[in-house]
Design an enzyme around this catalytic site. Structure first.
Site, mmCIF file in Angstrom:
data_model
loop_
_atom_site.group_PDB
_atom_site.id
_atom_site.type_symbol
_atom_site.label_atom_id
_atom_site.label_comp_id
_atom_site.label_asym_id
_atom_site.label_seq_id
_atom_site.Cartn_x
_atom_site.Cartn_y
_atom_site.Cartn_z
ATOM 1 N N GLY A 191 0.843 -1.179 0.108
ATOM 2 C CA GLY A 191 -0.064 0.185 0.001
ATOM 3 C C GLY A 191 0.902 1.381 -0.022
ATOM 4 O O GLY A 191 2.081 1.148 -0.425
ATOM 5 N N SER A 192 0.155 2.172 0.506
ATOM 6 C CA SER A 192 0.993 3.626 0.623
ATOM 7 C C SER A 192 2.053 3.802 1.634
ATOM 8 O O SER A 192 1.710 3.184 2.667
ATOM 9 C CB SER A 192 -0.119 4.670 0.678
ATOM 10 O OG SER A 192 -0.750 4.815 1.932
ATOM 11 N N PRO A 193 3.062 4.336 1.273
ATOM 12 C CA PRO A 193 3.908 4.631 2.496
ATOM 13 C C PRO A 193 3.326 5.461 3.707
ATOM 14 O O PRO A 193 3.642 5.091 5.020
ATOM 15 C CB PRO A 193 4.861 5.778 1.940
ATOM 16 C CG PRO A 193 4.969 5.488 0.547
ATOM 17 C CD PRO A 193 3.492 5.329 0.290
ATOM 18 N N GLY A 196 1.827 2.377 5.393
ATOM 19 C CA GLY A 196 2.818 1.703 5.885
ATOM 20 C C GLY A 196 3.489 2.019 7.279
ATOM 21 O O GLY A 196 4.118 1.240 7.908
ATOM 22 N N GLU A 213 5.906 -3.283 0.983
ATOM 23 C CA GLU A 213 5.724 -2.982 -0.435
ATOM 24 C C GLU A 213 4.960 -1.983 -0.720
ATOM 25 O O GLU A 213 3.632 -1.843 -0.649
ATOM 26 C CB GLU A 213 4.983 -4.263 -1.092
ATOM 27 C CG GLU A 213 5.828 -5.451 -0.854
ATOM 28 C CD GLU A 213 7.178 -5.598 -1.623
ATOM 29 O OE1 GLU A 213 7.536 -4.821 -2.451
ATOM 30 O OE2 GLU A 213 8.048 -6.664 -1.506
ATOM 31 N N CYS A 251 2.075 0.622 -8.361
ATOM 32 C CA CYS A 251 3.390 1.089 -7.660
ATOM 33 C C CYS A 251 4.683 0.792 -8.470
ATOM 34 O O CYS A 251 5.472 1.553 -8.293
ATOM 35 C CB CYS A 251 3.463 0.041 -6.357
ATOM 36 S SG CYS A 251 3.634 -1.602 -6.677
#
Length: 486
Positions: A191-193, A196, A213, A251
């Protein structure tokens, strides 16, 4: 309260199943992999329908990027899992003679997998394949932004896989928070930072290992190719890679292109031809393109284009269809580098092209920004290739193509820095969900006396030599034995 009870009950059942040790057998692992293959075979049409409902993916795109990826991965793991789980012998220094060493792969235990909405089938089942190949029990939390696919997985997986060892729990952030409160042995997040960081923070409370990831602004470098046909091939692959997989919502999708000023116009014209050929010319009648996932993401992309300085850089496209959540494939030439479109991951069908005086400047350009998940570079210059490899950092580097690394099981897939950490695919997935336990077996004879007090100069010299010259240390040992038994 019902959701809390579901999380707690599922967690307890997974714990009990893992303690029973049945997930460690090769028979169980192979049975689960075969079940995934049967699930895909039996429900291909339903998967196509779910992906069309969530993202308007065409069946061919759905098979290429979702079903086919998982079929390939499951078959590969099925053929290799018995070999992967076998203990591996390792060489042991002569100083330890007689002894033997092994690396013994064992499952972590209870695994939590968060998947993403843009490839909701493959990004759910691909890590699941690695987790069950390694012998773990798993809770899969699909993305609530792809509700049809989430519902399909929740209803179908229990019919095929061991429901006491593999569970699917649906929900939004509230369910994710409840899941993160449990003590997991491994967490795998795609997913997104921003999210994350939340996952990593929760995992830190229990010292749980995490694979993240994420994403990042993946650049494409287009060198001056001597053959005009090579530029056409590069443009075709860029167009297919930028807009083909989920309409730029990937991504590893191309975020922007770096090219020398003198060939920028040729690239743009070639991209336009491929866009019209692949997807059509009218935003109200675009073919073979996924839609933007929801209104929130649509508005985010529209806001990127609302910046007047960015809008002025559009050289193709830019039309929007809010009703159908479609955005035309859009090319921008030299938007401001400090604009949000060049500082944040785009994750959509907008393609900035940045011109340079010399393509060598691309190295400094990349190094001044966060490390990307992938770098794509079209070049025949072997020196430049080496320069990209040695002077930049990224999760992967692909020369003369885009995005194909994702379907290569023999290469690790993962990021570095802000694009994530950890790796998976093929054997790397098995390793990600396994602990490699070191095993050293020694004999009771001979006994190396210099390792024990009382200390003296001879023992100091012996230990020095043993660490410095292992073979010589063994000779000294044997010499000492000879003196002992003389």
């Amino acid at each position: 309260m019902e959701a809390v009870a579901e999380v707690g009950g599922s967690y307890a059942e997974l714990s009990q199943t893992f303690r029973s040790r049945r997930t460690r057998s090769v028979a169980w692992r192979k049975a689960q992999l075969q079940a995934i293959l049967k699930l895909l075979h039996d429900h291909e049409v339903q998967i196509f329908d779910a992906l069309h409902q969530d993202l308007r993916k065409h069946p061919v795109e759905s098979f290429r990027d979702e079903i086919g990826v998982v079929l390939k991965s499951a078959n590969y793991s099925l053929s290799c899992v018995e070999k992967w789980m076998a203990p591996k012998k390792v060489p042991i220094p002569l100083l330890f003679f007689p002894s033997k060493g092994e690396v013994f792969p064992e499952p972590f235990g209870l695994v939590l997998i968060f998947s993403s909405w843009n490839f909701p089938i493959s990004l759910s089942l691909e890590p699941l394949i690695g987790a069950i190949s390694a012998g773990n029990t798993v809770i899969l939390k699909p993305s609530d932004l792809a509700p049809a696919c989430s519902s399909f997985l929740a209803k179908t997986i229990p019919l095929y896989l061991d429901s006491n060892a593999v569970k699917v729990i649906e929900g939004g952030m509230d369910i994710a928070e409840k899941l993160l409160q449990q003590k997991w042995d491994k967490i795998f997040f795609t997913g997104s930072p921003q999210v994350g960081r939340i996952v990593m923070s929760a995992a830190a409370k229990h010292l749980t290992p995490v694979t993240l990831e994420l994403g990042g602004k993946c650049p494409t470098i287009l060198d001056s190719l001597p053959n005009p046909s090579d530029i056409k091939v590069a443009a075709k692959r860029i167009a297919g890679g930028k807009w083909g997989p989920c309409n730029g919502q990937a991504c590893i999708g191309i975020d922007y292109v770096l090219v020398e000023d003198r060939i920028a116009s040729a690239l743009i014209e070639s991209l336009k031809k491929n866009i019209n050929r692949f997807y059509g010319e009218n935003v109200n009648n675009l073919e073979n393109l996924s839609r933007i996932v929801n209104k929130q993401h649509f508005d985010r992309l529209r806001n990127l284009l609302d910046d007047p300085s960015v809008a002025a850089s559009i050289v193709h496209g830019g039309s929007l269809d809010e009703k159908n959540l479609m955005i035309e494939p859009t090319i921008l030439l030299n938007p401001p580098l400090d604009a949000e479109i060049m500082t944040e991951e785009i994750f959509g069908p907008l393609l900035p092209i940045i011109t340079l005086n010399n393509i060598q400047e691309s190295i400094e350009f990349l190094n001044s920004r966060p490390k990307p998940l992938a770098i794509y570079a079209f070049t025949k210059d072997e020196t430049f290739k080496k320069q990209i490899l040695t002077e930049t950092s990224s999760g992967s580097v692909i020369f003369n193509d885009v995005m194909v690394q994702f379907v290569c099981d023999t290469l690790p897939f993962g990021g570095v820095g802000q694009s994530g950490f950890g790796r998976y695919h093929g054997k790397y997935s098995f390793d990600t969900f396994s602990h490699e336990k070191a095993v050293l077996q020694r004999s009771f004879f001979p006994e190396l006396e210099p390792r024990y007090p009382p200390w003296n100069d001879f023992k100091m010299q012996f230990i020095r030599l043993a660490y410095r010259f292992d073979y010589f240390g063994l000779l000294l040992l044997l010499s000492g034995l000879k003196r002992t038994f003389a």
